[in-house]
Structure formats: structure tokens, C-alpha cells
Design an enzyme around this catalytic site. Structure first.
Site, PDB file in Angstrom:
ATOM      1  N   SER A 138      40.419  44.999  45.178  1.00 33.49           N
ATOM      2  CA  SER A 138      41.023  44.939  46.511  1.00 33.49           C
ATOM      3  C   SER A 138      42.175  43.948  46.485  1.00 33.49           C
ATOM      4  CB  SER A 138      39.984  44.471  47.539  1.00 33.49           C
ATOM      5  OG  SER A 138      40.591  44.117  48.765  1.00 33.49           O
ATOM      6  N   TYR A 151      33.676  38.769  50.874  1.00 34.65           N
ATOM      7  CA  TYR A 151      34.299  39.986  50.337  1.00 34.65           C
ATOM      8  C   TYR A 151      35.324  39.636  49.265  1.00 34.65           C
ATOM      9  CZ  TYR A 151      36.666  44.506  50.261  1.00 34.65           C
ATOM     10  OH  TYR A 151      37.222  45.697  49.867  1.00 34.65           O
TER      11      TYR A 151
END
Length: 254
Positions: A138, A151
Site C-alpha cells: 500500500s 495498517y
């Protein structure tokens, strides 16, 4: 397209969102796709759609956080040419708003889940003379994102594991790369906005869309096209790389 003809691909989280798009794309390119997911209904729907279109697909219900389940599943497969570590969950909050249980939950799925698949699949790829691994990282692994502590931790780990596997298995002809998307419009994102910003859905969707300088979120198919290339023989000279697909988020948000 026969880009992946006679290849067997395992796609975790392959029943929805980016995983669904990758599963569909790989099947259309000739691969036999094995979807590993906890959601039986959506995964079987993808399998049925692939088969209806003339492709080959199988669904396996498996908890990627459970190493025994993963090992038992992988041992059922005669070969594995491609592994896509796509399964993942999110969490909103800075370190003060990330409880131990929040941290553990994100770690178990995003980090340990990927590790379990790598641990199970790499020996098979070594024995068969090679393979391709694609990990879903990501932009949160590459730049600071507000309120994404857990995250970001998990995707940073994915980025580092990608480099480690790529380096360790060069001589075994195993290529390992990662993709780092910005925001992608999936049912996951819609549910995420609804759960975390109730009553502000439209406002937050527009805000998150415009955080990409290009002015919108990516479509899952756009991520799948890059995944298909990186897992094909056309990318035979590519390993140990991360590919941001971000609408300019990293370099143009200034």
C-alpha cells in the site's frame, strides 16, 4: 489472452474487491485460479462467473491466520506457479487509538497471513524450479498516512518481506514483487466509510477520492492489469520491486 496459460494461481482474498478483479483477470488469461477466502458466498459467485466465461476456478475456505489450515490447503495442490497475497483488513486510528487487540487483529491477517502463505508456498516453488509471488502492499508503506498506524505497520512489513523473499530466492528462480495501491473503489471501501464515518459517507467518499491528485480512486481492474503483467512471463526480468499505482498520490501531493 493466454498470458498465464497452464499456470496455477493462488489468490488470497480473491472473492471481492481487488482480489476478485485479479481472479477474473488471471482466469481470462488462461490460469487455473484457486481463490482462498473466508467468504463462501461471494467467492463461489466469482468461481461461477469464471466458469461461465469458460475459465477455470476453485474456491477454498481457509483462514490465512491459521498456519495448519494454510499448509493443509497448499499440500492439496500439485503445483503453484503464482501466489498473490491479497487478503487484508484495515484499521483507523493513531497509536493512542490502536488497542492491543486492534494491533493483533491487523497483524494476524495482514502480516501473519502473508507469512503463512509464503512459508507454505515457497518450498513448493523451489521444488518445481520457480514461481512468482505478488504481495499487496500500500502507499501506506511508503508515506505517512494520518490515523493508519496499525495498517501502515502491516503494509510496511509486506514491503520488507517482499524484498527479503526476492533476495533469498533469486537462485531458485522465484520472483517476488509488490503493488502499492492508493485508494481503490471496492465494496470494502464503501463498507469502511459507512462504518467509520456514519452520516458523512458522501463527503468522505469525495474527500478520499480527491486525495489522489488524479481526482478519483482507482478501479479494481486497473490494479488487476498491473498484477497480471507482473505475474506473467513478460515480467521475467522484474523482481524485488514495489509498484505504486496511486494516481500521483506519492509524488504529486504537494
Amino acid at each position: 489472452m493466454n498470458t498465464l496459460k497452464d499456470k496455477l494461481a493462488v489468490v488470497t482474498g480473491g472473492g471481492s474487491g481487488i482480489g476478485r478483479a485479479i481472479s477474473m483477470s488471471f482466469a481470462a488469461a488462461g490460469a487455473e485460479v484457486h481463490i482462498v477466502d473466508m467468504n463462501e458466498a461471494v467467492s463461489n459467485a466469482v468461481v461461477q462467473e469464471i466458469v461461465h466465461l469458460g475459465g477455470r476456478a476453485v474456491y477454498h475456505q481457509c483462514n490465512v491466520t491459521d498456519q495448519k489450515e494454510v499448509l493443509d490447503l497448499v499440500q492439496q495442490l500439485a503445483k503453484i506457479d503464482i501466489l498473490v497475497n491479497n487478503a487484508g483488513i484495515a484499521h483507523v486510528g493513531n497509536v493512542e487509538k490502536c488497542t492491543e487487540s486492534d494491533f493483533e487483529r491487523v497483524f494476524q491477517v495482514n502480516v501473519k497471513g502473508a507469512y503463512n502463505l509464503l512459508y507454505a508456498v515457497v518450498p513448493i516453488m523451489k521444488a518445481q524450479g520457480g514461481g512468482v509471488i505478488l504481495n499487496m502492499a500500500s502507499i501506506a508503506a511508503l508515506v505517512g498516512i494520518s490515523d493508519r498506524f496499525a495498517y501502515s505497520m502491516s503494509k510496511g512489513a509486506i514491503h520488507a518481506m517482499t524484498l527479503s523473499v526476492a533476495r533469498d530466492y533469486l537462485q531458485d528462480h522465484i520472483r517476488c514483487n509488490s503493488i502499492s495501491p492508493a485508494r481503490v473503489h471496492t465494496p470494502f471501501v464503501d463498507g469502511f466509510i459507512q462504518a467509520n464515518y456514519p452520516g458523512q459517507e458522501a463527503e468522505m467518499f469525495e474527500k478520499l477520492s480527491k486525495s489522489q491528485p488524479i481526482g478519483r480512486m482507482a478501479a479494481p481492474d486497473e490494479i488487476a492489469k498491473l498484477a497480471l503483467f507482473l505475474c506473467s512471463d513478460d515480467a521475467a526480468f522484474i523482481t524485488g520491486n514495489d509498484y505504486p499505482i496511486d494516481g500521483g498520490f506519492i509524488n504529486l501531493n504537494n
